[in-house]
Scaffold this motif. Structure first.
Motif, PDB file in Angstrom:
ATOM      1  N   ILE A 296       0.860  -1.182   0.000  1.00 53.75           N
ATOM      2  CA  ILE A 296       0.000   0.000   0.000  1.00 53.75           C
ATOM      3  C   ILE A 296       0.898   1.234   0.000  1.00 53.75           C
ATOM      4  O   ILE A 296       1.761   1.381   0.876  1.00 53.75           O
ATOM      5  CB  ILE A 296      -0.944   0.021   1.217  1.00 53.75           C
ATOM      6  CG1 ILE A 296      -1.835  -1.231   1.225  1.00 53.75           C
ATOM      7  CG2 ILE A 296      -1.807   1.276   1.214  1.00 53.75           C
ATOM      8  CD1 ILE A 296      -2.733  -1.332   2.454  1.00 53.75           C
ATOM      9  N   ILE A 297       0.686   2.121  -0.964  1.00 56.65           N
ATOM     10  CA  ILE A 297       1.434   3.385  -1.038  1.00 56.65           C
ATOM     11  C   ILE A 297       0.738   4.396  -0.126  1.00 56.65           C
ATOM     12  O   ILE A 297      -0.479   4.598  -0.215  1.00 56.65           O
ATOM     13  CB  ILE A 297       1.496   3.905  -2.482  1.00 56.65           C
ATOM     14  CG1 ILE A 297       2.246   2.908  -3.368  1.00 56.65           C
ATOM     15  CG2 ILE A 297       2.171   5.269  -2.526  1.00 56.65           C
ATOM     16  CD1 ILE A 297       3.693   2.728  -2.993  1.00 56.65           C
ATOM     17  N   LYS A 298       1.542   5.032   0.729  1.00 57.56           N
ATOM     18  CA  LYS A 298       1.021   6.070   1.625  1.00 57.56           C
ATOM     19  C   LYS A 298       1.448   7.436   1.093  1.00 57.56           C
ATOM     20  O   LYS A 298       2.643   7.721   1.012  1.00 57.56           O
ATOM     21  CB  LYS A 298       1.559   5.885   3.050  1.00 57.56           C
ATOM     22  CG  LYS A 298       0.743   4.925   3.891  1.00 57.56           C
ATOM     23  CD  LYS A 298       0.813   3.472   3.449  1.00 57.56           C
ATOM     24  CE  LYS A 298       2.176   2.856   3.603  1.00 57.56           C
ATOM     25  NZ  LYS A 298       2.185   1.397   3.301  1.00 57.56           N
ATOM     26  N   VAL A 299       0.469   8.254   0.730  1.00 62.75           N
ATOM     27  CA  VAL A 299       0.721   9.573   0.158  1.00 62.75           C
ATOM     28  C   VAL A 299       0.471  10.613   1.246  1.00 62.75           C
ATOM     29  O   VAL A 299      -0.635  10.706   1.782  1.00 62.75           O
ATOM     30  CB  VAL A 299      -0.165   9.838  -1.072  1.00 62.75           C
ATOM     31  CG1 VAL A 299       0.153  11.214  -1.671  1.00 62.75           C
ATOM     32  CG2 VAL A 299       0.019   8.744  -2.114  1.00 62.75           C
ATOM     33  N   LEU A 300       1.503  11.394   1.562  1.00 64.31           N
ATOM     34  CA  LEU A 300       1.403  12.485   2.521  1.00 64.31           C
ATOM     35  C   LEU A 300       2.038  13.726   1.909  1.00 64.31           C
ATOM     36  O   LEU A 300       2.857  13.624   0.983  1.00 64.31           O
ATOM     37  CB  LEU A 300       2.100  12.158   3.844  1.00 64.31           C
ATOM     38  CG  LEU A 300       1.405  11.173   4.792  1.00 64.31           C
ATOM     39  CD1 LEU A 300       1.716   9.729   4.412  1.00 64.31           C
ATOM     40  CD2 LEU A 300       1.824  11.436   6.246  1.00 64.31           C
ATOM     41  N   HIS A 301       1.668  14.859   2.406  1.00 72.41           N
ATOM     42  CA  HIS A 301       2.278  16.116   1.956  1.00 72.41           C
ATOM     43  C   HIS A 301       3.024  16.755   3.127  1.00 72.41           C
ATOM     44  O   HIS A 301       2.448  17.018   4.176  1.00 72.41           O
ATOM     45  CB  HIS A 301       1.229  17.097   1.431  1.00 72.41           C
ATOM     46  CG  HIS A 301       1.837  18.398   0.973  1.00 72.41           C
ATOM     47  ND1 HIS A 301       2.413  18.543  -0.267  1.00 72.41           N
ATOM     48  CD2 HIS A 301       1.992  19.595   1.596  1.00 72.41           C
ATOM     49  CE1 HIS A 301       2.874  19.765  -0.405  1.00 72.41           C
ATOM     50  NE2 HIS A 301       2.643  20.431   0.723  1.00 72.41           N
ATOM     51  N   GLY A 302       4.321  17.013   2.930  1.00 75.01           N
ATOM     52  CA  GLY A 302       5.120  17.613   3.993  1.00 75.01           C
ATOM     53  C   GLY A 302       5.137  16.745   5.234  1.00 75.01           C
ATOM     54  O   GLY A 302       4.812  17.193   6.336  1.00 75.01           O
ATOM     55  N   ALA A 303       5.548  15.487   5.060  1.00 72.82           N
ATOM     56  CA  ALA A 303       5.468  14.503   6.143  1.00 72.82           C
ATOM     57  C   ALA A 303       6.636  14.584   7.107  1.00 72.82           C
ATOM     58  O   ALA A 303       6.798  13.682   7.939  1.00 72.82           O
ATOM     59  CB  ALA A 303       5.393  13.093   5.552  1.00 72.82           C
ATOM     60  N   TYR A 304       7.431  15.629   7.023  1.00 76.83           N
ATOM     61  CA  TYR A 304       8.623  15.723   7.870  1.00 76.83           C
ATOM     62  C   TYR A 304       8.261  15.651   9.347  1.00 76.83           C
ATOM     63  O   TYR A 304       8.926  14.959  10.123  1.00 76.83           O
ATOM     64  CB  TYR A 304       9.351  17.028   7.556  1.00 76.83           C
ATOM     65  CG  TYR A 304      10.642  17.211   8.330  1.00 76.83           C
ATOM     66  CD1 TYR A 304      11.810  16.602   7.908  1.00 76.83           C
ATOM     67  CD2 TYR A 304      10.679  17.992   9.479  1.00 76.83           C
ATOM     68  CE1 TYR A 304      12.994  16.759   8.612  1.00 76.83           C
ATOM     69  CE2 TYR A 304      11.854  18.154  10.185  1.00 76.83           C
ATOM     70  CZ  TYR A 304      13.008  17.547   9.751  1.00 76.83           C
ATOM     71  OH  TYR A 304      14.169  17.688  10.459  1.00 76.83           O
ATOM     72  N   MET A 305       7.220  16.362   9.764  1.00 79.13           N
ATOM     73  CA  MET A 305       6.806  16.341  11.162  1.00 79.13           C
ATOM     74  C   MET A 305       5.759  15.261  11.429  1.00 79.13           C
ATOM     75  O   MET A 305       5.675  14.741  12.538  1.00 79.13           O
ATOM     76  CB  MET A 305       6.255  17.711  11.568  1.00 79.13           C
ATOM     77  CG  MET A 305       7.267  18.839  11.487  1.00 79.13           C
ATOM     78  SD  MET A 305       8.764  18.540  12.462  1.00 79.13           S
ATOM     79  CE  MET A 305       8.091  18.292  14.096  1.00 79.13           C
ATOM     80  N   ASP A 306       4.946  14.910  10.418  1.00 77.69           N
ATOM     81  CA  ASP A 306       3.915  13.888  10.626  1.00 77.69           C
ATOM     82  C   ASP A 306       4.522  12.551  11.041  1.00 77.69           C
ATOM     83  O   ASP A 306       3.978  11.840  11.899  1.00 77.69           O
ATOM     84  CB  ASP A 306       3.101  13.712   9.345  1.00 77.69           C
ATOM     85  CG  ASP A 306       2.271  14.947   9.024  1.00 77.69           C
ATOM     86  OD1 ASP A 306       2.106  15.778   9.931  1.00 77.69           O
ATOM     87  OD2 ASP A 306       1.793  15.073   7.889  1.00 77.69           O
TER      88      ASP A 306
END
Length: 807
Positions: A296-306
């Motif tokens: 499963i591909i997980k798409v996040l935006h700006g995941a540096y802190m997430d």
């Protein structure tokens, strides 16, 4: 109306207002008041209106900052120092928030530090009947009800919260073995480090596939997950997806380490919003079955802190991450924020006034609910478009131009981040909670005492924030730290004057802080200098960066498999740093024939042998230079060199007599004119042998004679002037030295009081002759008339007319 148009209108209005205020300031306002009472009434009305506008602007500005605006009861209050300091605090706080917002907008960080008044935006939304309308800072803290209450003073490495490890290649027990970091601190490794580093993205990431359309936003909604039963249903549906979009909403104003307040998850068909503030929030660890699933591909935006927040609060780790922020940077987009991507691909305007809302509010308003859902509802469609664009602009045969590989590598690096406990470093101020980052980004000039006070107050703020479980910004804003360090207040009154915005925590602990300030001030007399400390820290950081780079290179070299050798590699050039001369094989460095000049040496010609010179070491690997190199091959004669005898000493009396004549003679350049016969005869008669004379007389020209005569006359006149000047000076010296000067006869001196001033009328005697003019006595006022005359008047009076004022 777009932002540019609004900005132009505001700028034009400000320019017009400034010009009008400048013209009013140049006028004599008090005179106009006295001249026209109606104008005074109008001016008073405008002053009251401007004061009201200033109050409203100040209130609105203070509502969005961490400072409290000063009161403005009248116009004179603007001139008070404490009021002006309040203005400065509000503006400083707004600038700090603008700096943070710019970082968030550009995508560098993601909602790092919401302000104390975050809930102002939420309060502006139409609330539901039971929504909490109180400001965010007065909401009860949900962390006190967690099953695992956060601890703010934990030391050592952060132990992962995992109780199990789905999709593991390395068992969990091997991932809980500690190691020493570069600072010799005990740390736990990343539990999914092996799984992330060895992960291979599916082939679909390198193919151009048509984007799948998203469902209409207006006709769909999201499912709110706030129970364990709803969590189990969501988990079962997520296991069937191939790609999911994830986003988080974070709060860190009334919490020291912060907390994940909301989680949004979307598939191609459905959206979920998960409440992560429930006491059973640790049960969300079951989502690792989805987040760590390599299929499963997980798409996040700006995941540096997430990525860090998920580890810290929920024990979640991501394998197979695709960060759209890295994709935007690789594609060269002018913007890197999620709002920019929504506008670019969806034409969707995100309501960013809710971005800094207090996400602890329960229940969520409709506006906040829809705003949170929009962050992930369109993200998979954006991912399809960006992946296709990356594939089109990539050259898969070259790793340097493979943009897909570049984005996936950076996404892996983001997923490999580890959370560490915020340990305070009081000496060097390093770390996320230290003072170094704050000082290095602010141009300040502190004395050793001020620097000591700054560090002491900064540590006091951090200690209080840990104890109260609040953010350091909530306890005291950053600009207040610098104000306290500059002024070093001695009591509570001075402290409250300096800070202006006094939080409840600071008000209750004011005496404690004043004591710390005085102790730090005394210790700072012999304390370290600010710039010396900053340079020391920078040197340590530079050494640490080099050490990490060296370790990374070694680790990469050990983990990279040996490439297939097709041909033997060329020998590497080793640069030797020693002083030993480099010995090279020079047999092929010199040829008998040149491709340009042709044959250089004759055949069957052997150069003469000579003694070799000592070896010379060069920085460059040049061949050894000997005398043979410079020998002339054409010279075949071996004639011996002439031997020179040493000089012999001869006594002075035995030496031969020298000729008195010398080779030095004087030539007078006198032109080409012949002399007169008399002059020539005189010159001839004066010298017996012209050949033995030192001077050779040449003929003179007319011009030369005239110049010589002129020079002679000048010399004569100069001598006469010098003689006259000397005679005058001698006369003055004689007069000064003359002691026989007659004394002044006061009896026979002319009277000053009865001056015999001659009359202006010339009388005649009886015979008709004019009387002789008598000598005038001394007139002391005679010199008064000896003054320069002024300019004549511009206008003169004429007969019969008078002039007053010109029109």
């Amino acid at each position: 109306m777009d932002f540019k148009t609004t900005q132009e209108r505001i700028t034009k209005a400000l320019i017009a207002t400034t010009r009008a205020a400048t013209r009013i300031n140049g006028a004599d306002v008090p005179f106009q008041r006295s001249l026209n009472p109606a104008a005074g009434v109008s001016l008073d009305g405008q002053n009251a209106r401007l004061l009201q506008l200033a109050r409203r602007l100040l209130e609105n500005a203070a509502a969005g900052s961490d400072a409290v605006g000063p009161d403005l009861p009248n116009v004179e209050a603007l001139d008070e120092d404490d009021k002006w300091r309040g203005f400065v605090d509000v503006i400083d706080s707004l600038l700090e928030k603008a700096d943070t917002s710019l970082d968030e907008y550009s995508g560098v960080v993601k909602r790092m530090s919401p302000g104390a008044e975050q809930a102002a935006a939420a309060a502006a939304v139409k609330p539901r009947p039971n929504i909490a309308a109180a400001p965010g800072k007065h909401l009860p803290k949900p962390q006190v009800l967690f099953e695992y209450v956060p601890k703010n003073n934990e030391m050592g490495g952060f132990r992962p919260l995992l109780t199990s490890k789905p999709h593991a290649k390395v068992p969990l027990e091997y991932c809980l073995q500690t190691f020493k970091d570069s600072r010799n601190r005990e740390q736990y490794p990343h539990p999914y480090q092996t799984e992330i580093e060895t992960y291979e993205y599916p082939d679909s990431m390198y193919q151009r596939i048509g984007p799948k359309p998203y469902k209409p936003f207006e006709s769909t909604t999201a499912t709110f997950v706030d129970t364990p039963e709803a969590l189990a249903i969501m988990l079962s549906e997520l296991k069937t997806a191939k790609e999911i979009a994830v986003d988080l909403e974070h709060h860190d104003n009334r919490s020291y380490i912060g907390m994940v307040s909301l989680m949004q998850i979307s598939t191609r068909d459905k959206d979920w919003i998960v409440d992560t503030l429930k006491p059973w929030r640790r049960q969300l660890e079951c989502l690792n079955e989805i987040f760590a699933d390599p299929d499963i591909i997980k798409v996040l935006h700006g995941a540096y802190m997430d990525v860090v927040w998920l580890q810290r609060d929920l024990g979640l780790y991501i394998v197979g991450l695709f960060d759209t922020h890295h994709a935007a940077r690789s594609l060269g987009y002018p913007g890197g924020s999620l709002a920019y991507l929504l506008e670019r691909f969806i034409k969707f305007q995100a309501q960013k006034q809710y971005q800094l809302a207090d996400w602890r509010i329960r229940p969520l308003s409709k506006e906040l609910f829809e705003y949170a859902r929009a962050d992930t509802h369109f993200l998979l469609y954006i991912f399809d478009n960006m992946r296709n664009e990356l594939v089109e602009k990539s050259d898969f045969s070259n790793s340097k131009t493979n943009k897909v590989l570049e984005v996936l590598t950076k996404s892996k690096d983001t997923a490999l981040q580890r959370y560490e406990h915020p340990i305070y470093d009081s000496e060097l101020g390093l770390g996320s909670t230290g003072w170094y980052r704050l000082v290095s980004r602010t141009p300040v000039q502190f004395t050793p005492q001020q620097f000591a006070v700054f560090k002491a107050v900064h540590k006091w703020r951090d200690d209080v924030a840990r104890e109260e479980d609040d953010s350091p910004i909530f306890v005291m804003p950053n600009h207040a730290l610098f104000s306290i360090a500059r002024d070093m207040p001695k009591d509570k009154a001075a402290l409250f004057t300096v800070v202006v915005h006094v939080s409840p925590t600071l008000r209750n602990r004011a005496e404690e802080l004043v004591k710390i300030i005085q102790e730090a001030k005394a210790d700072g007399l012999n304390g370290p200098d600010l710039y010396v400390t900053l340079q020391r820290i920078e040197n340590l950081r530079e050494a640490d960066r080099k050490d990490r780079t060296r370790t990374r290179i070694q680790t990469h070299a050990q983990s990279t498999p040996a490439p297939l050798v097709v041909a033997p590699p060329a020998p590497a050039v080793v640069i030797q740093e020693s002083a030993v001369p480099i010995q090279l094989d020079t047999s092929a460095l010199r040829a008998n024939a040149s491709q340009f000049w042709g044959l250089l040496t004759k055949k069957h010609t052997t150069p003469p042998k000579s003694a070799p010179l000592p070896d010379i070491s060069f920085a460059l690997p040049l061949p050894p230079l000997t005398a043979d190199v410079f020998a002339d091959s054409n010279d075949t004669t071996n004639s011996p060199a002439p031997v020179q005898e040493p000089p012999k000493f001869v006594a002075k009396e035995d030496r031969p007599a020298e000729d008195a004549r010398t080779d030095i003679f004087v030539v007078k350049q006198l032109g080409g004119r012949k002399r007169k016969a008399e002059a020539l005869e005189a010159a001839t008669s004066s010298k017996s042998d012209p050949m033995l004379d030192d001077e050779i007389m040449l003929e003179e020209s007319d011009e030369t004679i005239r110049r010589r005569e002129k020079a002679t006359r000048k010399e004569v006149r100069r001598a006469e002037k010098e003689a006259k000047r000397a005679a005058k000076q001698a006369a003055r010296d004689a007069a000064l030295n003359d002691d026989d000067e007659p004394t002044f006869d006061y009896a026979n001196a002319p009277s000053v009081l009865h001056a015999n001033t001659p009359s202006g009328d010339k009388k005649k005697d009886r015979k008709g002759k004019k009387e002789k003019k008598k000598a005038a006595n001394f007139n002391p006022y005679a010199k008064l008339a000896d003054v320069p005359k002024g300019l004549p008047p511009k206008q003169r009076e004429s007969a019969g007319r008078s002039k007053t004022f010109g029109s």
